[in-house]
Design a protein around this motif. Structure first.
Motif, PDB file in Angstrom:
ATOM      1  N   LEU A 160       0.821  -1.206   0.000  1.00 30.95           N
ATOM      2  CA  LEU A 160       0.000   0.000   0.000  1.00 30.95           C
ATOM      3  C   LEU A 160       0.854   1.256   0.000  1.00 30.95           C
ATOM      4  N   ASN A 161       1.996   1.240   0.698  1.00 27.78           N
ATOM      5  CA  ASN A 161       2.778   2.480   0.804  1.00 27.78           C
ATOM      6  C   ASN A 161       3.343   2.937  -0.540  1.00 27.78           C
ATOM      7  N   LEU A 162       3.293   2.094  -1.568  1.00 25.35           N
ATOM      8  CA  LEU A 162       3.766   2.501  -2.890  1.00 25.35           C
ATOM      9  C   LEU A 162       2.826   3.513  -3.529  1.00 25.35           C
ATOM     10  N   THR A 163       1.528   3.395  -3.268  1.00 24.80           N
ATOM     11  CA  THR A 163       0.527   4.231  -3.936  1.00 24.80           C
ATOM     12  C   THR A 163      -0.347   5.019  -2.968  1.00 24.80           C
ATOM     13  N   ASP A 164      -0.068   4.952  -1.696  1.00 25.20           N
ATOM     14  CA  ASP A 164      -0.882   5.634  -0.683  1.00 25.20           C
ATOM     15  C   ASP A 164      -0.931   7.134  -0.962  1.00 25.20           C
ATOM     16  N   PRO A 165      -2.090   7.691  -1.294  1.00 25.61           N
ATOM     17  CA  PRO A 165      -2.163   9.116  -1.641  1.00 25.61           C
ATOM     18  C   PRO A 165      -1.888  10.049  -0.470  1.00 25.61           C
ATOM     19  N   LYS A 166      -1.971   9.537   0.750  1.00 25.48           N
ATOM     20  CA  LYS A 166      -1.729  10.382   1.923  1.00 25.48           C
ATOM     21  C   LYS A 166      -0.264  10.382   2.345  1.00 25.48           C
ATOM     22  N   LEU A 173       1.589  17.848 -10.613  1.00 26.32           N
ATOM     23  CA  LEU A 173       0.392  17.095 -10.952  1.00 26.32           C
ATOM     24  C   LEU A 173      -0.687  17.369  -9.913  1.00 26.32           C
ATOM     25  N   CYS A 174      -1.829  17.858 -10.354  1.00 26.62           N
ATOM     26  CA  CYS A 174      -2.905  18.200  -9.420  1.00 26.62           C
ATOM     27  C   CYS A 174      -3.676  16.947  -8.993  1.00 26.62           C
ATOM     28  N   CYS A 175      -4.671  17.169  -8.135  1.00 28.19           N
ATOM     29  CA  CYS A 175      -5.490  16.090  -7.561  1.00 28.19           C
ATOM     30  C   CYS A 175      -4.642  15.185  -6.681  1.00 28.19           C
ATOM     31  N   ARG A 176      -3.695  15.777  -6.019  1.00 30.16           N
ATOM     32  CA  ARG A 176      -2.822  15.090  -5.072  1.00 30.16           C
ATOM     33  C   ARG A 176      -2.900  15.810  -3.721  1.00 30.16           C
ATOM     34  N   THR A 177      -2.561  15.092  -2.665  1.00 26.05           N
ATOM     35  CA  THR A 177      -2.616  15.683  -1.320  1.00 26.05           C
ATOM     36  C   THR A 177      -1.463  16.643  -1.057  1.00 26.05           C
ATOM     37  N   ASN A 178      -0.432  16.639  -1.907  1.00 29.56           N
ATOM     38  CA  ASN A 178       0.755  17.454  -1.650  1.00 29.56           C
ATOM     39  C   ASN A 178       0.846  18.680  -2.541  1.00 29.56           C
ATOM     40  N   VAL A 179      -0.285  19.139  -3.128  1.00 31.42           N
ATOM     41  CA  VAL A 179      -0.289  20.339  -3.964  1.00 31.42           C
ATOM     42  C   VAL A 179      -1.386  21.283  -3.482  1.00 31.42           C
ATOM     43  N   LYS A 180      -1.296  22.539  -3.904  1.00 24.77           N
ATOM     44  CA  LYS A 180      -2.305  23.511  -3.502  1.00 24.77           C
ATOM     45  C   LYS A 180      -2.524  24.530  -4.602  1.00 24.77           C
ATOM     46  N   ALA A 181      -3.583  25.330  -4.442  1.00 28.16           N
ATOM     47  CA  ALA A 181      -3.928  26.350  -5.425  1.00 28.16           C
ATOM     48  C   ALA A 181      -3.160  27.638  -5.148  1.00 28.16           C
ATOM     49  N   ALA A 182      -3.160  28.533  -6.133  1.00 30.49           N
ATOM     50  CA  ALA A 182      -2.487  29.821  -5.979  1.00 30.49           C
ATOM     51  C   ALA A 182      -3.127  30.612  -4.846  1.00 30.49           C
ATOM     52  N   GLY A 183      -2.288  31.159  -3.985  1.00 28.00           N
ATOM     53  CA  GLY A 183      -2.771  31.972  -2.886  1.00 28.00           C
ATOM     54  C   GLY A 183      -3.515  31.220  -1.819  1.00 28.00           C
ATOM     55  N   SER A 184      -3.474  29.895  -1.907  1.00 27.34           N
ATOM     56  CA  SER A 184      -4.235  29.084  -0.955  1.00 27.34           C
ATOM     57  C   SER A 184      -3.483  28.942   0.361  1.00 27.34           C
ATOM     58  N   ASN A 185      -4.220  28.979   1.443  1.00 22.95           N
ATOM     59  CA  ASN A 185      -3.638  28.738   2.765  1.00 22.95           C
ATOM     60  C   ASN A 185      -3.926  27.309   3.233  1.00 22.95           C
TER      61      ASN A 185
END
Length: 672
Positions: A70-76, A261-273
């Motif tokens: 699981l740790n290979l693909t775990d999105p968290k 790459l978006c739709c990941r837990t480690n990215v964010k939008a511009a100006g996002s907190n």
């Protein structure tokens, strides 16, 4: 009121007449996938599918006899480093650690002096001089060079500190760049290629060298070589490309991120907190790769829309199974997981063989493949991948043991004859891709890997046997010329010329994610006309929506004697609708267009969609801007985010791209 009613009736009558004249579709006009993920595909799950999350199935790899953790693909918990083996060239002058440190410090100072000093003028000369310093380090202290790359990258502001680390660490591209500097002729043409690749402000892009074809081909081209006569019988062939499964996709994460790459837990939008500006839907988004649910919906739609399973047919897959992860998140295991999973999906939904080729994202690091001509273990550093896919393809029953043996030797490439008598030759096109930096070693040789020698041998055997051929690759050889390198694609163009139109029926690529076509002409395209058009090139539309595209695939109607294409049907799903799909509905894949009917050029009903057809289409586009706009719409699979193409400059560029089957031709096109 009466006149308005009559007008509506006339329009309805015209619509009925048009519909009546259209050829019947190969299957249903549309297909709504069942909601959610088909859980029967896997016997067990680490994380089950639900309306609010992607599944994490327990994936077993028969070729490797292992189950992926699981740790290979775990999105968290997305990794930021790989533990894969790292390969360096051997040191020609091993020295003690203390002297190595002094040597590195001296090299750093030399490069800084080259960059900031006045002893060398011009960016190109400075870059080449710096490469010579790097080459000395690569030969004396190769394992220390990646850290020097990072230090110089950060000190000069060449990229952000994080990008410097991700790109030039030993585990990413640092060790590969070390190989390049160790073996490239950095003072000659190789150095100019390297510098141009680093920045267009360093050195100008290089042009193709003169190609000597003396002795290149085993036999001269037969006089009056012509294609065979059609049988009038048809077979169906599904073309899939660029699936880019993202098992780390996370529902409700940011779908409009600022980088990566978006739709990941480690990215964010511009100006996002930390707040989510655009939540990722269950089935995907325009800046994201394919989640499991989208991949399943696309596969489920193939048979209802195409009817491929009801009668004997075949499939082709022009590569790219893995998501667009950055270098520090890619690993061998992640590649193997993606390959295994994607091929299993195809096997589950297409009952006939699928002939697959590798894409630039089907290796780790991305786009890197090494020629066997590199010394020692460096020449075989990617055999793990070729062994893996060869075993998977053979286990799936798509190729036999002889073709699998070829794939192990020829970088994943093989030749096989299908049950209809069509010979299929696949290529690993990373050996002409500009992002495979190992191609910068010995750039004067257009075929360092021997890939095109293999192609010539197989084409000659096909000519001798009276066989017709489809060539499958991933990175396209032409179009606008921005993806491939000039010398290898110049050679490829000559090969296509030599064995067309009597042997090669079609050439298939992917890579751009768009629905595109181009034409190969005789005599290196010096005269581009209907009379000199030889072979068509087809770029398959992607299943992934990245970037700003709809999801799609294509079906060909193919003659069983000539293996020419008589019609091509493209199907798509409207990604813009995914965010508002109710939980009771899945994506709708639908018929987009028939190639034969889309472009009314007066083409005979019994004539194939060959190179002459496509040249006639480009001729019509020269005076018909509506046709250019239509082609542009289909290029993006009718995406609402596709840019328009209404200007004369854009039309001229599009037509030129369609007439360019190699980098040297495409790069000459106007930009518009």
């Amino acid at each position: 009121m009466l006149s308005q009613t009559l007008f509506i009736l006339v329009l309805a009558l015209i619509a009925c007449l048009i519909t009546a004249q259209q050829a019947p579709l190969p299957g249903s006009a549309s297909y709504e996938a069942p909601p959610g993920f088909p859980t029967s595909l896997y016997s067990s799950y680490y994380v089950p599918a639900s309306p609010t999350q992607e599944p994490q199935p327990v994936v077993y790899d028969e070729a490797l006899n292992e189950t992926y953790p699981l740790n290979l693909t775990d999105p968290k918990n997305i990794p930021n480093i790989t533990s894969d083996p790292v390969y360096f060239p051997p040191s020609v002058d091993p020295s003690s650690n203390s002297s190595t440190q002094a040597f590195l410090q001296s090299a750093y100072q030399q490069v800084q002096e080259i960059i900031t000093g006045r002893s060398i003028s011009g960016n190109c000369s400075k870059c080449v001089a710096a490469l010579n310093v790097g080459k000395a380090v690569a030969q004396v202290a190769p394992q220390a060079l990646p850290e020097l790359f990072i230090t110089l990258c950060e000190a000069t502001g060449f990229a952000s500190n994080s990008s410097c680390q991700v790109t030039y660490s030993a585990e990413a591209l640092g060790s590969v760049w070390t190989q390049v500097l160790a073996y490239a002729d950095v003072s000659g043409q190789d150095g100019l290629y390297i510098c141009a690749s680093l920045s267009s402000t360093f050195c100008p892009a290089q042009s193709a060298n003169a190609l000597n074809t003396t002795g290149l081909f085993p036999k001269p081209k037969p006089a009056n070589a012509t294609a065979p006569k059609p049988s009038g019988k048809r077979v169906k062939a599904v073309h899939l490309s660029d699936l880019h499964l993202d098992p780390r996709y996370f529902v409700s994460s940011e779908a409009n991120c600022t980088s990566g790459l978006c739709c990941r837990t480690n990215v964010k939008a511009a100006g996002s907190n930390g707040s989510i500006a655009l939540p990722a839907s269950l089935y995907g988004a325009f800046k994201c790769d394919s989640p499991y649910d989208l991949l399943a919906a696309a596969m489920e739609a193939i048979d209802p829309l195409t009817g491929i399973n009801a009668e004997k047919g075949f499939g082709i897959y022009t590569g790219d199974s893995t998501a667009h992860d950055p270098a520090n998140q890619i690993s061998r295991a992640f590649e193997e997981y993606s390959e295994n999973t994607v091929y299993n999906f195809m096997k589950s939904y297409i009952k006939w063989p699928v002939y697959a080729t590798l894409g630039n994202h089907d290796t780790s690091p991305v786009a890197i493949d090494s020629p066997h001509t590199l010394p020692g273990q460096l020449g075989g550093q990617y055999t793990w991948n070729y062994d893996h896919v060869a075993s998977l393809w053979q286990d799936d029953g798509w190729i036999d043991s002889d073709a699998a043996a070829q794939a192990r030797i020829h970088y994943g490439a093989y030749a096989t004859v299908n049950s209809f008598g069509l010979k299929i030759i696949t290529l690993n096109t990373d050996f002409w891709y500009r992002s495979n930096i190992l191609n910068f070693i010995n750039t004067t040789n257009p075929d360092v890997s021997g890939m095109q020698k293999f192609l010539i041998e197989e084409l000659q055997a096909a000519e001798d046997a009276g066989q017709r051929v489809w060539i499958l690759g991933h990175v396209l050889s032409g179009w606008d010329g921005t993806n491939p390198l000039p010398n290898p694609t110049n050679l490829f163009y000559q090969i296509v010329d030599r064995y067309s139109p009597h042997v090669i029926a079609n050439v298939m690529f992917g890579h751009t994610h768009e629905d595109e076509n181009f034409i190969f002409y005789s005599n290196n395209g010096t005269v581009q006309s209907a009379d000199t058009a030889l072979t068509p090139g087809w770029m398959g539309p992607s299943v992934t929506p990245l970037n700003n595209l709809n999801s799609g695939f294509r079906l060909y109607s193919v003659d069983t004697s000539t293996f020419d294409i008589y019609d091509a049907y493209t199907f798509y799903a409207n990604v813009n609708s995914f965010a508002t799909l109710p939980s009771s509905s899945g994506p709708i894949y639908q018929f987009e267009y028939s190639t034969r009917e889309a472009y009314p050029i007066g083409w005979p009903a019994d004539a194939p969609l060959n190179a002459t057809y496509w040249h006639r289409v480009t001729e019509a586009m020269e005076t018909n801007r509506t046709m250019v706009s239509l082609y542009n719409t289909y290029q993006g699979k009718s995406s609402v985010l596709s840019p328009n193409c209404t200007s004369d400059a854009c039309a001229a560029a599009k037509i030129c791209y369609m007439r360019s089957g190699s980098q040297p031709l495409g790069i000459q096109c106007p930009q518009g």
